[in-house]
Write an enzyme that holds these catalytic residues in place. Structure first.
Site, short mmCIF file in Angstrom:
data_model
loop_
_atom_site.label_atom_id
_atom_site.label_comp_id
_atom_site.label_asym_id
_atom_site.label_seq_id
_atom_site.Cartn_x
_atom_site.Cartn_y
_atom_site.Cartn_z
CG HIS A 160 -1.86 1.00 1.44
ND1 HIS A 160 -1.56 2.27 1.87
CD2 HIS A 160 -3.21 0.98 1.26
CE1 HIS A 160 -2.67 2.99 1.95
NE2 HIS A 160 -3.70 2.23 1.57
CG ASP A 237 0.63 -2.27 5.98
OD1 ASP A 237 -0.30 -2.44 6.79
OD2 ASP A 237 0.52 -1.57 4.95
CD GLN A 240 -7.08 -4.17 4.38
OE1 GLN A 240 -8.03 -4.79 4.85
NE2 GLN A 240 -7.23 -2.95 3.88
CE LYS A 263 -7.21 -0.22 6.51
NZ LYS A 263 -8.04 0.46 5.52
CB CYS A 401 -3.96 3.69 -1.31
SG CYS A 401 -5.24 4.92 -1.03
N1 C6P Z 1 -6.34 0.68 2.99
C1 C6P Z 1 -8.16 0.34 1.47
O1 C6P Z 1 -9.22 0.65 0.95
P1 C6P Z 1 -4.74 3.96 7.33
O2 C6P Z 1 -5.32 4.84 6.28
O3 C6P Z 1 -3.49 4.53 7.93
O4 C6P Z 1 -5.73 3.53 8.36
O5 C6P Z 1 -4.33 2.59 6.60
C2 C6P Z 1 -3.47 2.63 5.49
C3 C6P Z 1 -3.28 1.25 4.95
C4 C6P Z 1 -2.03 0.66 5.07
N2 C6P Z 1 -1.81 -0.59 4.65
C5 C6P Z 1 -2.77 -1.33 4.07
C6 C6P Z 1 -2.47 -2.72 3.64
C7 C6P Z 1 -4.05 -0.78 3.90
O6 C6P Z 1 -4.99 -1.52 3.32
C8 C6P Z 1 -4.31 0.54 4.33
C9 C6P Z 1 -5.64 1.18 4.08
C10 C6P Z 1 -7.66 1.13 2.67
O7 C6P Z 1 -7.51 -0.61 1.08
C11 C6P Z 1 -7.76 2.61 2.43
S1 C6P Z 1 -6.65 3.20 1.23
#
Ligand code: C6P
Length: 443
Positions: A160, A237, A240, A263, A401
């Site tokens: 991401h 990371d 998910q 999440k 993203c």
């Molecule tokens: N993905 C998606 O629709 P934040 O925004 O900091 O809570 O998470 C960022 C992020 C980082 N790593 C992974 C693997 C993610 O999936 C995400 C967030 C969302 O897939 C919003 S872009």
């Protein structure tokens, strides 16, 4: 009966022996091995989510977008309201009973996170605003400390942007290089490349536990072991991953593990950075201000030990307490039972969507979470997203993203359905019908 058949047999209406993958879809998604547990009571669970009874444009909402942000059960919302209504004040400040009580709730939430991810100490749990901030924190402190000109930062092909851009910013500042672990067309990292890619210039490896686009569950334990064999630390990371599988940071031996509250059935504005204590102790602070200091004079400031030194200013107290309540909620359901239910939905949806002519699912890794990205010949993913929206079905369309994955798979975008523990096979059926209807419309 195979383990996969047994899984399907114990999950409502698919008879044993039903094929779980379509011809040409290879390798097959692996079944989960958690079927001795009683299934979740989905009807009861759905009552905890008010949004699931909303009607949008005359259609009942079908929420298939938990990868973008999970829904919060009422229990979590009510816990935050209780704090704001009956308990609100600041934490770690003052001797008032109220402040001590709020501090206790806030720190109890940190302990819940520690237990949930198997960390050794609450000192290893840093509150952040989310995964993005957690990774930026590591890049701007640990990264700045260890990365020098000519060094290398190794990331995977399915990151991401949150696990790319902070490292690119650091690489630019330091004159370092980003290298990439490649992936197969089915969306699996090519681990054979790691030996060559990790060199004596590699200072950190960053890898996503579960891809938000492909659903691939990466073998992070193996990757960490390979990196550690060469003395290189690894940041995972886990944005998910924490909602879908049991994470044990000690078992993984991760140096850093980042995730977001929203999440994991929790609120926005709160996230976690787990870091091994030895790393956190060696790292300089990032943001300066109140709450992170031991003493301040005009000449010099000394800092609190970790995690305090990384938590400047008033934190999102209600959100932290809410995340604690979310952990209680998902723990009571049981991550294993959640995983089994979501895996059933993944198999069922994969099978049904794969039968639609012209529809292609991106990502068929053997280990896959309940995320399905797809494209349909002749229909832009955004149009598909809008048409599904018209049917009350909430999905995400775009690059998610993760633009480098789009480039790698030669698609501009995908439509993505992601399933949570409150979703049902009936909702998958609605999705399939709505996709078919959209295709008809475009003919
Ligand atoms: N993905 C998606 O629709 P934040 O925004 O900091 O809570 O998470 C960022 C992020 C980082 N790593 C992974 C693997 C993610 O999936 C995400 C967030 C969302 O897939 C919003 S872009």
């Amino acid at each position: 009966m195979t383990e996969g058949d047994r899984l399907l047999a114990t999950t409502r209406d698919v008879p044993p022996g039903t094929p779980r993958t379509m011809p040409g879809q290879s390798p097959a998604i692996a079944p989960v091995m958690t079927t001795t547990l009683p299934p979740l009571d989905i009807a009861a669970i759905r009552k905890d989510f008010a949004l699931l009874s909303r009607v949008l444009r005359g259609k009942p909402v079908i929420y298939l977008d938990s990868a973008v942000s999970g829904q919060m059960p009422l229990q979590v919302i009510e816990r935050m309201v209780k704090y704001e209504r009956d308990e609100h004040t600041n934490v770690h400040r003052g001797v008032s009973t109220l402040s001590q009580e709020a501090t206790d709730f806030y720190e109890a939430a940190r302990e819940k996170v520690r237990r949930f991810i198997g960390a050794g100490s609450i000192r290893e749990i840093v509150w952040t605003r989310g995964t993005t901030e957690s990774i930026n924190l590591v890049a701007q402190t640990f990264g700045r400390m260890v990365v020098k000109e000519g060094d290398e930062i190794l990331l995977s092909a399915m990151e991401h942007h949150a696990n790319i851009v902070p490292w690119q910013m650091l690489a630019q500042e330091k004159g370092a290089t980003i290298k990439v672990i490649p992936m197969t067309d089915t969306g699996e990292l090519i681990l054979a490349s790691l030996d060559e890619l990790i060199t004596d210039r590699t200072k950190i490896v960053g890898v996503v536990h579960i891809s938000n686009v492909l659903g691939t569950v990466n073998p992070v334990k193996e990757i960490i072991a390979m990196a550690h064999a060469k003395g290189v630390p690894v940041l995972v990371d886990g944005a998910q991953a924490v909602p879908h599988l049991q994470v044990d940071v000690k078992d993984l031996d991760a140096d850093f593990y980042a995730f977001s509250g929203h999440k994991l059935s929790g609120p926005t504005g709160i996230g976690v950075l787990y870091g091994k204590l030895a790393h956190l102790e060696a790292m300089p602070p990032w943001h300066g201000g109140g709450s992170m200091i031991r003493s301040v004079t005009w000449e010099k400031t000394t800092y609190l030990p970790a995690p305090g030194k990384f938590e400047a200013g008033t934190p999102p107290i209600a959100a932290a307490i809410g995340l604690g309540a979310a952990i209680d909620y998902v723990s009571a359901l049981g991550i294993d039972r959640i995983a089994a239910h979501e895996h059933d939905l993944l198999l069922y949806a994969t099978e049904r969507l794969s039968r639609i002519p012209g529809l292609r699912i991106l990502g068929s890794a053997k280990e896959k979470a309940s995320v399905i990205s797809f494209v349909v010949e002749g229909i832009h993913p955004h149009d598909m997203g809008s048409l599904l929206d018209g049917e009350g079905i909430v999905v995400r369309a775009g690059h998610h993203c993760a633009q480098p994955i789009m480039t790698r798979l030669k698609v501009p975008a995908t439509t993505r359905a992601s399933f949570a523990y409150f979703n049902t096979r009936e909702e998958v059926d609605f999705l399939v019908s709505a996709v078919e209807k959209a295709i008809e419309l475009f003919k």
